[in-house]
Write an enzyme that holds these catalytic residues in place. Structure first.
Site, short mmCIF file in Angstrom:
data_model
loop_
_atom_site.label_atom_id
_atom_site.label_comp_id
_atom_site.label_asym_id
_atom_site.label_seq_id
_atom_site.Cartn_x
_atom_site.Cartn_y
_atom_site.Cartn_z
N LYS A 22 0.42 9.43 -5.14
CA LYS A 22 0.19 8.67 -6.22
C LYS A 22 0.21 7.08 -6.08
O LYS A 22 -0.90 6.40 -6.49
CB LYS A 22 1.54 8.89 -7.07
CG LYS A 22 1.52 7.84 -8.34
CD LYS A 22 2.67 8.15 -9.27
CE LYS A 22 3.93 7.55 -8.95
NZ LYS A 22 4.08 6.12 -9.32
N ASN A 23 1.04 6.85 -4.97
CA ASN A 23 1.35 5.32 -4.81
C ASN A 23 -0.02 4.94 -3.98
O ASN A 23 -0.14 3.46 -3.86
CB ASN A 23 2.60 4.76 -4.33
CG ASN A 23 3.52 4.81 -5.59
OD1 ASN A 23 2.93 5.11 -6.81
ND2 ASN A 23 4.73 5.02 -5.37
N CYS A 116 11.03 -2.58 -17.40
CA CYS A 116 10.61 -0.98 -17.10
C CYS A 116 11.89 -0.32 -17.33
O CYS A 116 12.95 -1.11 -17.74
CB CYS A 116 10.02 -0.87 -15.64
SG CYS A 116 11.22 -0.49 -14.39
N ARG A 121 11.80 -5.95 -13.02
CA ARG A 121 10.90 -5.76 -12.20
C ARG A 121 9.53 -6.86 -12.38
O ARG A 121 8.41 -6.67 -13.12
CB ARG A 121 10.18 -4.42 -12.59
CG ARG A 121 11.17 -3.36 -12.00
CD ARG A 121 10.46 -1.91 -12.19
NE ARG A 121 9.41 -1.59 -11.17
CZ ARG A 121 8.67 -0.50 -10.85
NH1 ARG A 121 8.47 0.13 -12.10
NH2 ARG A 121 7.76 -0.38 -9.72
N ASP A 303 12.56 5.61 -3.70
CA ASP A 303 11.75 6.42 -4.40
C ASP A 303 12.50 7.72 -4.19
O ASP A 303 12.05 9.02 -4.76
CB ASP A 303 10.31 6.60 -4.32
CG ASP A 303 9.51 5.22 -4.82
OD1 ASP A 303 10.12 4.66 -5.77
OD2 ASP A 303 8.31 5.18 -4.59
N ARG A 395 3.91 11.78 -14.73
CA ARG A 395 3.47 10.68 -14.15
C ARG A 395 3.23 10.73 -12.76
O ARG A 395 2.30 10.17 -12.41
CB ARG A 395 4.34 9.50 -14.58
CG ARG A 395 4.41 8.96 -16.13
CD ARG A 395 5.13 7.77 -16.13
NE ARG A 395 4.67 6.64 -15.34
CZ ARG A 395 5.09 5.45 -15.06
NH1 ARG A 395 6.02 5.22 -15.78
NH2 ARG A 395 4.41 4.88 -14.38
N1 EPU Z 1 9.58 -8.00 -6.93
C1 EPU Z 1 9.76 -9.47 -7.37
N2 EPU Z 1 8.53 -10.20 -7.62
C2 EPU Z 1 7.23 -9.34 -7.75
C3 EPU Z 1 7.25 -8.14 -7.00
C4 EPU Z 1 8.12 -7.39 -6.64
O1 EPU Z 1 10.88 -9.84 -7.34
O2 EPU Z 1 6.25 -10.13 -7.95
C5 EPU Z 1 10.66 -7.33 -6.50
C6 EPU Z 1 11.09 -6.11 -7.07
O3 EPU Z 1 11.80 -6.25 -8.23
C7 EPU Z 1 11.70 -5.25 -6.27
C8 EPU Z 1 11.00 -5.62 -4.97
O4 EPU Z 1 10.44 -6.70 -5.47
O5 EPU Z 1 13.02 -5.48 -6.18
C9 EPU Z 1 10.07 -4.32 -4.35
O6 EPU Z 1 9.14 -4.29 -5.64
P1 EPU Z 1 7.66 -3.89 -5.10
O7 EPU Z 1 6.70 -5.08 -5.75
O8 EPU Z 1 7.47 -3.37 -3.60
O9 EPU Z 1 7.47 -2.57 -6.09
P2 EPU Z 1 6.24 -2.27 -6.90
O10 EPU Z 1 5.13 -2.45 -6.30
O11 EPU Z 1 6.13 -2.80 -8.36
C10 EPU Z 1 6.10 0.11 -5.54
C11 EPU Z 1 6.00 1.70 -6.44
C12 EPU Z 1 7.29 2.02 -6.82
C13 EPU Z 1 8.29 1.73 -5.36
C14 EPU Z 1 8.20 0.52 -5.07
C15 EPU Z 1 9.11 0.35 -4.01
C16 EPU Z 1 3.59 1.84 -6.85
C17 EPU Z 1 2.71 2.20 -7.99
N3 EPU Z 1 4.90 1.59 -7.38
O12 EPU Z 1 6.33 -0.47 -6.84
O13 EPU Z 1 7.17 3.49 -6.88
O14 EPU Z 1 9.59 2.15 -6.06
O15 EPU Z 1 6.68 0.10 -4.72
O16 EPU Z 1 8.83 1.00 -2.82
O17 EPU Z 1 3.26 1.97 -5.74
C18 EPU Z 1 7.64 5.17 -8.18
O18 EPU Z 1 6.54 5.84 -7.55
O19 EPU Z 1 8.31 6.24 -9.00
C19 EPU Z 1 7.74 3.93 -8.07
C20 EPU Z 1 8.52 3.18 -8.99
#
Ligand code: EPU
Length: 416
Positions: A22-23, A116, A121, A303, A395
């Protein structure tokens, strides 16, 4: 609303096919917006999130066909540079349209995701990256408006290696003038595959699999055909089920993406073997309590944190699970405790006192991975477990009840 009914303690045996990740596929789908041709993506999982992304691509004007796991995305008709609140609030990954649309058209309007299920987030790293590339970023009525018709390469350093911000900024930078360097970039397999796709399209990205990505901007990109990597989180979930309950083989799995998880499962007491594209796991003879701290790749994935807690509940020792990626992703704990688990949370550290056996109960899903942990706990529990609000599981997990049933579990879906 559908629920899943599980009669637990059934041994699992057989082979299960792991779906495309998915990701990985979500940003690949938006990368198709960078070209005006037809992109083909194979092994696309049929999930609520991929369906949501298809709707979003159609809203921005792309032509989309989805049949038998193959997606065809026609980027030549894109004409509306906006991701509406209704979609972004249901799936934060909608934010991934920002980079490609800004990069190709010089303008994009994307709803701010809001909170969320488990916390705030933020998206500040995404916005900082776009600004560094020269975009003018403003907030108007809940929407982020990013404008910049001539993006320029920049030096960007993230405070944390965010998966989403890395993917989004890379997609904006591939068509920018000059060189962009991203330090402290994410190196999750999903991001590596996105970069491989972009390079195949004609981008010039180096440093794949490392924390520093260098992107030399090009003038245009061409459509390509890709096959999505196996979902390591779905695989990890099935591995934990096998470690507790049976002897199962995962097909279309990538052992290299799961090294930390397999090490932890071995400490737990399970036995595994791997060959290219396959993992076999056999139930532990004696189960051990094993501490886990989530970290960015190649560390233990956040995850799989919720599922690990379910597994730790059936040991007779005490284990500690710490989430360093999300400090507040613990809504599954009260639900697992309803099943007889004994989990105590302090800040981002959960202490699990193993209870050897769980007992079925009615529980409620709160997000994708929390649902997976409840299903795992239900499979290990005595008696009947009803998991409600399973739209969350839909999802991110393709046909989860069919896959577990084929392994011998007693699990079925009921419409309430
Ligand atoms: N963060 C910030 N600011 C930002 C972006 C991230 O502070 O602008 C922080 C977040 O709050 C968190 C950390 O950085 O504490 C990591 O977040 P990241 O941006 O890596 O997460 P994401 O890209 O929003 C993806 C996956 C998530 C998975 C995370 C971590 C997708 C679509 N989603 O989210 O997947 O948990 O990386 O590996 O790729 C899931 O599949 O259930 C899921 C939540």
């Amino acid at each position: 609303m559908d629920k899943l009914v599980i009669h637990g303690k059934k041994p699992l045996k057989g082979t299960v096919e792991i779906s495309g990740a998915k990701n990985a596929v979500l940003p690949m789908m938006t990368a198709a917006l960078l070209t005006d041709g037809i992109t083909i993506i194979n092994k696309v999982p049929d999930l609520r999130d991929t369906r949501t992304m298809i709707r979003l691509l159609e809203i921005v004007g792309a032509g989309v066909e989805f049949e038998n796991g193959t997606l065809k995305i026609d980027g030549s008709t894109v004409n509306k540079l906006e991701a509406p609140y209704d979609l972004v609030k249901t799936m934060r990954a909608s934010f991934y349209v920002m980079g490609p649309l800004l990069g190709r058209f010089g303008e994009v309007k994307v709803s701010l995701p809001g909170g969320c299920a488990w916390g705030p987030r933020p998206v500040d790293f995404h916005l900082m990256g776009m600004e560094k590339l020269g975009a003018n970023v403003t907030l108007e009525q809940g929407y982020i408006l990013a404008q910049g018709s001539s993006l320029k390469g920049a030096h960007i350093c993230f405070d944390f290696p965010s998966v989403g911000a890395t993917g989004n900024v890379v997609m904006a930078a591939v068509l920018a003038k000059g060189t962009t360097v991203i330090e402290h970039a994410a190196k999750e397999p999903d991001i590596v595959q996105l970069c491989e796709m972009l390079n195949k399209m004609g981008a010039k990205i180096s440093g794949l699999n490392t924390s520093t990505l260098t992107i030399n901007g090009v003038d245009e990109l061409n459509p390509v055909e890709m096959t999505v990597i196996p979902d390591r989180i779905e695989a990890g979930t099935f591995l934990m089920a096998g470690a507790a309950l049976g002897d199962i083989t995962l097909n279309h799995a990538e052992p290299d993406h799961l090294k930390t998880v397999l090490d932890k499962l071995e400490e737990f007491g399970a036995h595994y073997t791997t060959e290219p594209g396959k993992i076999n796991i056999k139930k532990a003879d004696k189960v051990n309590a094993v501490d886990v701290t989530t970290e960015v790749y190649p560390g233990f994935p956040t995850d799989l944190q919720a599922q690990w807690m379910a597994l730790m509940s059936i040991t007779d020792g005490q284990s500690i699970v710490t989430d360093t990626v999300y400090h507040d992703r613990f809504t599954h704990i009260p639900e697992l405790n309803r099943l007889g688990a004994n989990i105590f949370l302090h800040d981002n550290v959960a202490t699990i006192q193993g209870t050897k056996s769980l007992k079925g109960a009615q529980v409620m899903s709160t997000d994708i991975r929390a649902s997976a942990s409840l299903i795992l706990a239900g499979l290990m529990a005595e008696g009947q477990t009803d998991v409600s609000r399973i739209y969350h599981i839909d999802r991110g997990y393709e046909k989860i009840e069919e896959k577990f049933s084929s392994l011998g579990a007693e699990i079925y879906r009921v419409s309430e």
